[in-house]
Design an enzyme around this catalytic site. Structure first.
Site, PDB file in Angstrom:
ATOM      1  N   LYS A  22      15.228  41.716 -18.970  1.00  0.00           N
ATOM      2  CA  LYS A  22      14.397  40.741 -19.716  1.00  0.00           C
ATOM      3  C   LYS A  22      14.390  41.231 -21.513  1.00  0.00           C
ATOM      4  CE  LYS A  22      10.541  38.308 -18.713  1.00  0.00           C
ATOM      5  NZ  LYS A  22      10.216  37.321 -17.748  1.00  0.00           N
ATOM      6  N   GLY A  69      -4.867  30.804 -17.664  1.00  0.00           N
ATOM      7  CA  GLY A  69      -3.618  30.331 -18.389  1.00  0.00           C
ATOM      8  C   GLY A  69      -3.492  28.921 -17.782  1.00  0.00           C
ATOM      9  N   GLY A  84      -0.620  27.067 -19.135  1.00  0.00           N
ATOM     10  CA  GLY A  84       0.532  26.719 -19.981  1.00  0.00           C
ATOM     11  C   GLY A  84       1.460  25.897 -18.677  1.00  0.00           C
ATOM     12  N   VAL A  86       3.315  26.771 -16.423  1.00  0.00           N
ATOM     13  CA  VAL A  86       3.005  27.148 -14.872  1.00  0.00           C
ATOM     14  C   VAL A  86       1.441  26.752 -14.431  1.00  0.00           C
ATOM     15  CG1 VAL A  86       3.208  28.879 -13.174  1.00  0.00           C
ATOM     16  CG2 VAL A  86       4.919  28.877 -14.751  1.00  0.00           C
TER      17      VAL A  86
HETATM   18  P1  NAI Z   1       3.091  29.310 -21.044  1.00  0.00           P
HETATM   19  O1  NAI Z   1       3.299  30.277 -22.486  1.00  0.00           O
HETATM   20  O2  NAI Z   1       3.459  27.926 -20.962  1.00  0.00           O
HETATM   21  O3  NAI Z   1       1.600  29.424 -21.098  1.00  0.00           O
HETATM   22  C1  NAI Z   1       0.727  30.429 -20.860  1.00  0.00           C
HETATM   23  C2  NAI Z   1      -0.726  30.044 -21.120  1.00  0.00           C
HETATM   24  O4  NAI Z   1      -1.430  31.193 -21.075  1.00  0.00           O
HETATM   25  C3  NAI Z   1      -0.937  29.467 -22.510  1.00  0.00           C
HETATM   26  O5  NAI Z   1      -1.573  28.028 -22.161  1.00  0.00           O
HETATM   27  C4  NAI Z   1      -1.728  30.074 -23.261  1.00  0.00           C
HETATM   28  O6  NAI Z   1      -2.618  29.483 -24.151  1.00  0.00           O
HETATM   29  C5  NAI Z   1      -2.469  30.732 -22.060  1.00  0.00           C
HETATM   30  N1  NAI Z   1      -2.879  32.234 -22.457  1.00  0.00           N
HETATM   31  C6  NAI Z   1      -2.662  33.264 -22.985  1.00  0.00           C
HETATM   32  N2  NAI Z   1      -3.488  34.135 -23.321  1.00  0.00           N
HETATM   33  C7  NAI Z   1      -4.427  33.692 -22.521  1.00  0.00           C
HETATM   34  C8  NAI Z   1      -5.844  34.283 -22.073  1.00  0.00           C
HETATM   35  N3  NAI Z   1      -6.224  35.742 -22.786  1.00  0.00           N
HETATM   36  N4  NAI Z   1      -6.626  33.773 -21.290  1.00  0.00           N
HETATM   37  C9  NAI Z   1      -6.255  32.515 -21.080  1.00  0.00           C
HETATM   38  N5  NAI Z   1      -5.157  31.992 -21.185  1.00  0.00           N
HETATM   39  C10 NAI Z   1      -4.456  32.559 -22.150  1.00  0.00           C
HETATM   40  O7  NAI Z   1       3.754  30.575 -19.957  1.00  0.00           O
HETATM   41  P2  NAI Z   1       4.292  30.018 -18.632  1.00  0.00           P
HETATM   42  O8  NAI Z   1       5.529  29.861 -18.472  1.00  0.00           O
HETATM   43  O9  NAI Z   1       3.120  28.959 -18.206  1.00  0.00           O
HETATM   44  O10 NAI Z   1       4.099  31.568 -18.004  1.00  0.00           O
HETATM   45  C11 NAI Z   1       2.866  31.843 -17.414  1.00  0.00           C
HETATM   46  C12 NAI Z   1       3.007  33.597 -16.910  1.00  0.00           C
HETATM   47  O11 NAI Z   1       3.992  33.320 -15.624  1.00  0.00           O
HETATM   48  C13 NAI Z   1       3.628  34.468 -17.739  1.00  0.00           C
HETATM   49  O12 NAI Z   1       3.206  35.608 -17.582  1.00  0.00           O
HETATM   50  C14 NAI Z   1       5.343  34.373 -17.370  1.00  0.00           C
HETATM   51  O13 NAI Z   1       5.770  35.510 -17.705  1.00  0.00           O
HETATM   52  C15 NAI Z   1       5.117  34.134 -15.834  1.00  0.00           C
HETATM   53  N6  NAI Z   1       6.142  33.562 -15.213  1.00  0.00           N
HETATM   54  C16 NAI Z   1       6.653  32.450 -15.717  1.00  0.00           C
HETATM   55  C17 NAI Z   1       7.545  31.753 -15.216  1.00  0.00           C
HETATM   56  C18 NAI Z   1       8.071  30.350 -15.508  1.00  0.00           C
HETATM   57  O14 NAI Z   1       8.919  29.818 -14.588  1.00  0.00           O
HETATM   58  N7  NAI Z   1       7.624  30.017 -16.445  1.00  0.00           N
HETATM   59  C19 NAI Z   1       8.465  32.349 -14.285  1.00  0.00           C
HETATM   60  C20 NAI Z   1       7.976  33.636 -13.558  1.00  0.00           C
HETATM   61  C21 NAI Z   1       6.817  34.258 -14.303  1.00  0.00           C
END
Ligand code: NAI
Length: 370
Positions: free
Chosen positions: A83, A183, A185, A187
């Site tokens: 990573k 969250g 985002g 996902v």
């Molecule tokens: P992203 O950056 O698109 O979304 C993260 C979301 O969480 C954002 O909307 C942000 O505003 C929100 N956020 C941050 N801190 C917060 C809090 N304290 N309370 C509530 N919301 C909060 O990231 P993504 O890609 O959606 O990933 C989400 C999680 O899943 C991460 O931990 C990532 O490592 C994990 N993940 C993602 C994968 C992927 O394919 N994108 C694959 C495997 C794991």
């Protein structure tokens, strides 16, 4: 019945290589952590985040890369765990072109021992730009395969939630269940869409109010303050933001039957998994339930490198699909193992991953990925 904690050293492997670099000209600071390459090149996304210190960034990279070793081994894909994290500078919304060029050069210097892809703060656009400087950036799409892993991750989490509620709540469907999602985002929002479509009632939180507003409008979700999401009494809690959300206090107090979400490193400490197990909460280990994204990225890498003799899109599609659907089987197996051994599901999953590594090749991983 839950019996006791285990020696955590039993579950740990040392990192192979950790690179901490700064480029004064572009202002890029990054950590690249290669945890284990026994099964193949270390594969794992690049996170861009504003860390309080370089030590905090290193710590995050170490934990995330270790999780990737377990994730990739259990997913039955021929990749090790790695990573990277880019330390975002105050006031910079996205990495600059110069920074991506330098980062690409750093990846080239690792000569294929590490392959990166999207993670928090790094989307498809960044990966596509990075791919102009290195062939070790994936998640960009190749001949219609791979691309943005987030929708696949969301689907895999949905598959995993169904397995977890079957085990923890004896329910075959999320229809009518109350699910809290932290969250919204890439996902989290896609997961909400799947859960809503399947009839779940949603309570959501995000630090970005516009995302909460969108979930209210699209899915009839109830929004709560970010500090209250893990206090919501629900059937399932799906953490889809950052890691460490299940600390000791949360593990003791959370009022849900199942915890199953996408975020990496949900347990702040391993013993938080013991607390959940002791309370009879079904916890789906993050590195098992969120594997669909890296399976998709892996599929793209294998396609590019012609890994399979006479590889064709359809056979690789089946290869990936079986591994994504296999998330349900793997989770059930892990829940059963944890119950039989009296350990947490996190420990059971790590033991299973270590047994795949001990066997020493990815093909054997297929016995748990089937
Ligand atoms: P992203 O950056 O698109 O979304 C993260 C979301 O969480 C954002 O909307 C942000 O505003 C929100 N956020 C941050 N801190 C917060 C809090 N304290 N309370 C509530 N919301 C909060 O990231 P993504 O890609 O959606 O990933 C989400 C999680 O899943 C991460 O931990 C990532 O490592 C994990 N993940 C993602 C994968 C992927 O394919 N994108 C694959 C495997 C794991």
């Amino acid at each position: 019945m839950f019996i006791s904690s285990v020696e955590q050293s039993e579950l740990q492997l040392p990192h192979e290589q950790v690179v901490v670099r700064h480029d004064a000209a572009s202002g890029l600071s990054a950590v690249i952590a290669l945890h284990n390459t026994q099964l193949g090149p270390a594969a794992g996304g690049c996170r861009r985040w504003s860390y309080v210190s370089t030590d905090a960034a290193v710590e995050d990279a170490l934990r995330l890369s270790e999780g990737m070793t377990f994730k990739n081994a259990l997913a039955g894909i021929p990749f090790g765990g790695g990573k990277s994290v880019i330390i975002a500078r105050p006031g910079e919304d996205a990495p600059t072109s110069e920074q991506l060029a330098v980062f690409g050069q750093w990846l080239n210097e690792l000569a294929g021992r590490y392959i990166t892809a999207e993670d928090v703060g790094m989307g498809v656009a960044q990966m596509q730009e990075l791919a102009r400087h290195t062939k070790f950036a994936a998640g960009t799409g190749h001949r219609g395969v791979g691309g943005d892993p987030s929708p696949k991750t969301a689907y895999g989490v949905f598959v995993g939630i169904k397995s977890a509620i079957e085990y923890g709540l004896n329910r075959a469907s999320v229809n009518g269940l109350h699910i809290s999602v932290q969250g919204l985002g890439a996902v989290g929002m896609a997961l909400c869409a799947l859960l809503h479509q399947a009839g779940a009632r949603l309570t959501v939180a995000d630090i970005e109010p516009c995302r909460v507003a969108l979930a209210k409008q699209r899915f009839g979700a109830t929004g709560v303050d970010v500090k209250d999401i893990n206090k919501v009494a629900a059937d399932v809690f799906a953490p889809c933001a950052l890691g460490g959300v299940i600390n000791e206090a949360v593990a003791h107090e959370i009022d849900v039957s199942v915890i199953a979400g996408a975020a990496n490193n949900q347990l702040l400490h391993n013993h938080c998994g013991d607390i959940l197990a002791g309370r009879g909460i079904t916890y789906a280990p993050d590195f098992v339930i969120n594997a669909a994204g890296v399976i998709s990225v892996g599929q793209e890498c294998l396609m590019r490198n012609n890994y399979f003799q006479q590889a064709d899109t359809l056979s690789l599609q089946r290869w990936a699909e079986s591994r994504i659907q296999g998330i349900a089987y793997r989770l059930t197996r892990i829940f059963d193992m944890a119950s039989a051994k009296g350990c947490s599901t996190d420990t059971a999953a790590k033991r299973l991953a270590l047994s795949v590594l001990a066997q020493g090749d990815a093909q054997r991983g297929e016995t748990v990925a089937a």
